[in-house]
Write a protein that holds these residues in place. Structure first.
Motif, PDB file in Angstrom:
ATOM      1  N   ARG A   1       8.957-134.000 -14.576  1.00 25.44           N
ATOM      2  CA  ARG A   1       9.790-133.051 -15.282  1.00 25.44           C
ATOM      3  C   ARG A   1       8.945-131.731 -15.169  1.00 25.44           C
TER       4      ARG A   1
ATOM      5  N   ARG B   1      10.371-128.909 -16.045  1.00 26.44           N
ATOM      6  CA  ARG B   1      10.897-127.805 -16.746  1.00 26.44           C
ATOM      7  C   ARG B   1       9.577-127.916 -17.959  1.00 26.44           C
ATOM      8  N   LYS B   2       9.067-128.980 -18.436  1.00 29.09           N
ATOM      9  CA  LYS B   2       8.112-129.237 -19.263  1.00 29.09           C
ATOM     10  C   LYS B   2       6.597-128.569 -18.766  1.00 29.09           C
TER      11      LYS B   2
ATOM     12  N   LYS C   1       6.616-126.069 -16.566  1.00 30.14           N
ATOM     13  CA  LYS C   1       6.713-124.706 -16.712  1.00 30.14           C
ATOM     14  C   LYS C   1       6.249-124.168 -18.160  1.00 30.14           C
ATOM     15  N   LYS C   2       6.802-124.818 -19.172  1.00 29.91           N
ATOM     16  CA  LYS C   2       6.543-124.249 -20.486  1.00 29.91           C
ATOM     17  C   LYS C   2       5.074-124.482 -20.842  1.00 29.91           C
TER      18      LYS C   2
ATOM     19  N   TYR D   1       5.939-128.386  -8.521  1.00 26.18           N
ATOM     20  CA  TYR D   1       5.867-127.061  -9.469  1.00 26.18           C
ATOM     21  C   TYR D   1       4.911-126.190  -8.836  1.00 26.18           C
TER      22      TYR D   1
END
Length: 442
Positions: free
Chosen positions: A29, A31-32, A34-35, A62
């Motif tokens: 994932r 998105r996680k 990136k956070k 990523y």
């Protein structure tokens, strides 16, 4: 709504939910991840580059500034490692030689294992010892300097900055230690005559210092600490190499100036995998630099690291995403510059070349188990999940290697941090936190 239609809709919803779950289980994932970087209070204060690659699906997961150049420090050894995989066989060449009547003439190959304290390459030594010939050491085939380009001259007294030469012996390093009677000793014992007490030398604690231009070693007039041990690179020279050879062999050795003939034969020393492991796990600069010379002896008549680097960039690394600025074997030079995505590309190439993931992992530092990340990571029920080469210089810390997640995803990554002003432990711990999160949650 008819019961039968409701049943079909329920089944469709359950199937759809199952497919979504499978999709999440099969993909990292982004998105996680990136956070994690966006909200990090540590990584926002310096230059950070990151690339995470899915080895199974062969795609980048990523990227964060992965096309920017960073000082790699000892991540450079991955380039040396790959070049060795392409140029060397299963054993390290110890010596090149020819025999003329009652004379044996030999040339150094740069072999770091020659009488090395851990690697203990003795085949070359045994060959010379048992030859029953007059021994002649042919010099002049190493055309480089005793330091790599861009090295810090004032680190000359530190164990990690050993000088480079054609025929290294005994790690090219003097070992000073306290014996059981708390007396100062030195190995090799031949160097004892260079050791002097200097009452004007007053360091804050007991420490031996070598003269920059010679092998004079001074120590202070103060009590010797128990369990004292220090490693100091010696000043290399042909005269010292000859003296140490004669002292070790107990035979006369004469210097000659002869070019290496095409029909010279080769004596081999240590298994290459053993040498690679000793370079990668403790991040041994001496071994890395000398290995480039060993590569040189397989292709050229002279020993020259620049020639090997140029050859490797042209023949093995010409399709990297970003052309590397590569100047030495170890990463001691700040002139080296690589991008994270190029290092990930290289890691894929290394895996393809070794063709055995278990073997490759055994050569690399393993998180929580061996090498430079032994204390950085915790294992997963006793099993490591990250195998990575570290790279550290002042204000710089990097890790690049391989990661296996809890769900068995095989990843390659390069995580680079440059120009931070805070403590390295703070940056290292944040890197470990992020890599561990990726392992635990995917």
């Amino acid at each position: 709504m008819p019961i039968q239609r409701k049943a079909y809709l329920l089944i469709a919803l359950l199937l759809s939910f199952s497919l979504i779950q499978q999709a999440h289980a099969g993909h990292i994932r982004k998105r996680k991840i990136k956070k994690l970087f966006k909200h990090s209070q540590i990584l926002g204060n310096h230059f950070t580059g990151f690339a995470l690659y899915d080895l199974d699906n062969q795609k980048m997961i990523y990227e964060l500034s992965d096309d920017k150049y960073y000082t790699p420090a000892s991540n450079t050894k991955l380039f040396t490692f790959y070049t060795c995989l392409k140029m060397l066989g299963d054993s390290i060449p110890a010596l090149k030689y020819v025999v003329h009547n009652d004379s044996l003439i030999f040339w150094g190959t740069g072999d770091p294992s020659f009488l090395h304290s851990d690697l203990k390459g003795i085949n070359g030594y045994t060959f010379l010892k048992n030859s029953h010939k007059k021994l002649f050491f042919a010099t002049g085939n190493y055309t480089g300097q005793f330091y790599g380009s861009g090295w810090a001259w004032d680190d000359y007294n530190d164990y990690y900055q050993t000088e480079i030469n054609a025929l290294p012996l005994l790690d090219n390093t003097a070992i000073l230690y306290a014996d059981k009677n708390d007396s100062l000793r030195i190995r090799p014992a031949y160097l004892k005559s260079y050791l002097k007490c200097d009452t004007t030398y007053r360091p804050s604690n007991f420490r031996v210092k070598r003269d920059f231009l010679s092998n004079t070693l001074i120590y202070p007039f103060m009590p010797l600490p128990k369990n004292y041990r220090q490693e100091i690179p010696w000043k290399t020279s042909t005269a010292l190499t000859l003296a140490l050879l004669q002292d070790t062999l107990k035979l006369p050795v004469t210097e000659v100036h002869l070019p290496l003939p095409a029909d010279a034969k080769t004596i081999y020393n240590t298994n290459t995998d053993t040498v690679y492991k000793h370079m990668l796990q403790p991040s041994d600069n001496f071994i890395a630099e000398q290995l480039l010379l060993v590569c040189s002896t397989t292709r050229f008549k002279t020993l020259n690291a620049d020639s090997v680097i140029s050859y490797s960039k042209t023949h093995f690394l010409n399709d990297l995403p970003d052309a590397p600025q590569w100047v030495d074997g170890s990463g001691l030079s700040r002139y080296n510059l690589f991008t994270p995505r190029s290092i990930v590309f290289l890691l894929c190439r290394i895996l393809d070349e070794v063709k055995n993931e278990e073997l490759l992992h055994s050569l690399m530092p393993a998180g929580g188990v061996t090498g430079t990340i032994k204390k950085a990571y915790k294992t997963d029920n006793g099993q490591p999940f990250v195998w990575a080469k570290t790279g550290s210089l002042s204000n710089n810390y990097n890790q690049s290697g391989y990661l296996v997640t809890k769900k068995g995803k095989r990843l390659a990554f390069s995580f680079m941090n440059n120009n931070f002003a805070g403590p390295v432990a703070q940056v290292r711990d944040e890197m470990v936190r992020i890599i561990t999160f990726i392992h635990d949650n995917n």
